[in-house]
Design a protein around this motif. Structure first.
Motif, PDB file in Angstrom:
ATOM      1  N   GLY A  91       0.834  -1.196   0.000  1.00  0.00           N
ATOM      2  CA  GLY A  91       0.000   0.000   0.000  1.00  0.00           C
ATOM      3  C   GLY A  91       0.867   1.243   0.000  1.00  0.00           C
ATOM      4  O   GLY A  91       2.063   1.189   0.322  1.00  0.00           O
ATOM      5  N   TYR A  92       0.245   2.385  -0.344  1.00  0.00           N
ATOM      6  CA  TYR A  92       1.008   3.625  -0.472  1.00  0.00           C
ATOM      7  C   TYR A  92       0.253   4.791   0.163  1.00  0.00           C
ATOM      8  O   TYR A  92      -0.947   4.977  -0.088  1.00  0.00           O
ATOM      9  N   ASN A  93       0.980   5.563   0.972  1.00  0.00           N
ATOM     10  CA  ASN A  93       0.541   6.886   1.396  1.00  0.00           C
ATOM     11  C   ASN A  93       1.418   7.906   0.691  1.00  0.00           C
ATOM     12  O   ASN A  93       2.626   7.702   0.548  1.00  0.00           O
ATOM     13  N   LEU A  94       0.819   9.008   0.265  1.00  0.00           N
ATOM     14  CA  LEU A  94       1.582  10.089  -0.340  1.00  0.00           C
ATOM     15  C   LEU A  94       1.537  11.297   0.595  1.00  0.00           C
ATOM     16  O   LEU A  94       0.451  11.772   0.943  1.00  0.00           O
ATOM     17  N   ILE A  95       2.707  11.781   1.010  1.00  0.00           N
ATOM     18  CA  ILE A  95       2.818  12.938   1.894  1.00  0.00           C
ATOM     19  C   ILE A  95       3.493  14.056   1.118  1.00  0.00           C
ATOM     20  O   ILE A  95       4.540  13.847   0.497  1.00  0.00           O
TER      21      ILE A  95
END
Length: 435
Positions: A101-105
């Protein structure tokens, strides 16, 4: 969304705010005034982002769900726009249900790194459909707001950080991972987290999170300026990405336009739309496409996001111990009508404190005659002294008032009435001290 587990500040208002900071009177001040005025977020731009997310879903099996190619393509799409706009972006990875999974900050340069205003939305859809309202709407609106920050070259007092979360639909997995892996010292730097999950529902309501009074009031003020009543968001309370932040003590707020709950007749009367139908009949379904968006709700909520970010990040916060004082004498008639001394409070964010200091200086020869009240801007009355003190001369003391239910900014009054005959006096001074 996971349920299974004044329209704009005017340039004049901006100049008034700068006057408080001593910045007016120069051409530089005029430029800064324009910079801190919240923009009108172009609806067409937000809708174009939604069309792009729809195209991504169409090209990747009809969805943008965690672990599917459509989600990674969505992250890459948002990241490319932010990189080009001058943000520092970080792709955070995690594992859920056997898939990456990916979070973009995304961090905007500048601002106080010890005061971070963070704004987020989940970017994933369910597997059943493209997720354009849930939650392309929130994701697209904060993307366009972030791009507006770049266009304005905003120089906020606070540091701005935006986030797009993965695997929300599986139980807030991405946002939980971010918060759980954030050191305690970094958590303490986040002054507030704003969450936007489903803000373009086709049969919309206007719901405001009630978790933090200051953040809640910011959104209420915006919609009040439009003449639009709001309700407290309860349908998905704790079931979107603000929950992990709230659970570790970070102030949270946000907006919501409704999911699969049914709009009541009373709600339809004040907001329009159709009673007896869900706010979003395509919730978690294949029909959650670009046709499943109410443009008016999306436009209003996108502008509200910009209003909140500009207001909360660029406002000048008075230092601790800020005093508002009136030293003009006001005669108190013997056994007569009440009189008042007023102070205008400006530049304080949110509500008054629970420890508001009220300084009272009354010269009078028999204070047992006096009833002394603090009157809040909305007319609420806080009694300070009710014919106490007998024949003692003068009241020169500081009272502590729990005024946390009151909006801080506005005209506050010290009201004094002499209820008996013979003795006279006057108000010598009145001040409010905000800790």
């Amino acid at each position: 969304m996971n349920l299974s587990v004044p329209r704009r500040v005017t340039a004049a208002a901006a100049l008034a705010a700068l006057a408080l900071a001593g910045l007016t009177g120069t051409s530089a001040a005029a430029g800064q005034a324009a910079a801190v005025t919240p923009p009108d977020i172009p609806l067409a731009n937000v809708k174009q982002h939604l069309a792009d997310l729809q195209s991504i879903a169409n090209a990747n099996g009809g969805n943008r769900a965690h672990g599917r190619t459509g989600y990674k393509a969505s992250i890459d799409f948002v990241k490319a726009k932010l990189d080009a706009a001058g943000y520092t972006t970080t792709l955070q990875t995690f594992t859920s249900s056997g898939a990456t999974g990916y979070n973009l900050i995304a961090d905007w340069p500048g601002g106080d790194p010890n005061q971070v205003l963070m704004t987020g939305a989940h970017l994933d859809s369910v597997t059943a459909g493209p997720g354009i309202n849930d939650n392309g709407s929130g994701s697209a609106a904060i993307l366009e707001t972030a791009l507006a920050v770049s266009r304005a070259q905003l120089q906020p007092t606070k540091h701005l950080r935006f986030a797009w979360w993965g695997a929300e639909e599986l139980g807030l997995i991405g946002s939980k991972y971010y918060v759980n892996n954030l050191p305690t010292t970094e958590r303490s730097k986040i002054s507030g987290y704003l969450n936007f999950d489903m803000i373009g529902s086709p049969n919309p309501g206007y719901f405001v999170y009630d978790d933090d009074p200051t953040l809640e009031q910011t959104f209420k003020d915006y919609f009040a300026g439009l003449g639009i009543p709001t309700e407290i968001e309860t349908e998905g309370d704790g079931r979107s990405d603000h929950a992990p932040f709230k659970n570790v003590g970070i102030p949270v707020g946000g907006l919501f336009s409704g999911a699969d709950y049914i709009k009541t007749a009373a709600q339809a009367q004040k907001w329009g739309g159709t009673s007896g139908q869900a706010f979003d009949r395509c919730y978690h379904a294949s029909c959650d496409t670009t046709a499943n968006i109410n443009d008016t709700a999306l436009d209003r909520n996108a502008d509200a996001i910009a209003y909140a970010i500009w207001s909360l990040s660029t406002g000048t916060t008075p230092p601790a111990g800020t005093v508002f004082e009136n030293t003009a004498d006001v005669a108190v008639p013997d056994n007569g009508a009440a009189v008042t001394s007023s102070v205008d409070v400006t530049g304080i964010t949110g509500n008054a404190p629970s420890t508001l200091k009220v300084g009272v200086d009354i010269v009078h020869t028999y204070i047992g005659d006096l009833v002394v009240d603090l009157v809040a801007p909305d007319g609420s009355v806080y009694n300070l002294s009710n014919r106490a003190g007998g024949s003692t001369d003068n009241i020169n003391t500081t009272y502590t008032v729990n005024a946390s239910s009151e909006v801080a900014n506005g005209t506050w009054k010290l009201r004094v009435q002499d209820k008996a005959s013979i003795d006279t006096g006057y108000i010598n001074g009145f001040k409010l001290t905000f800790p």
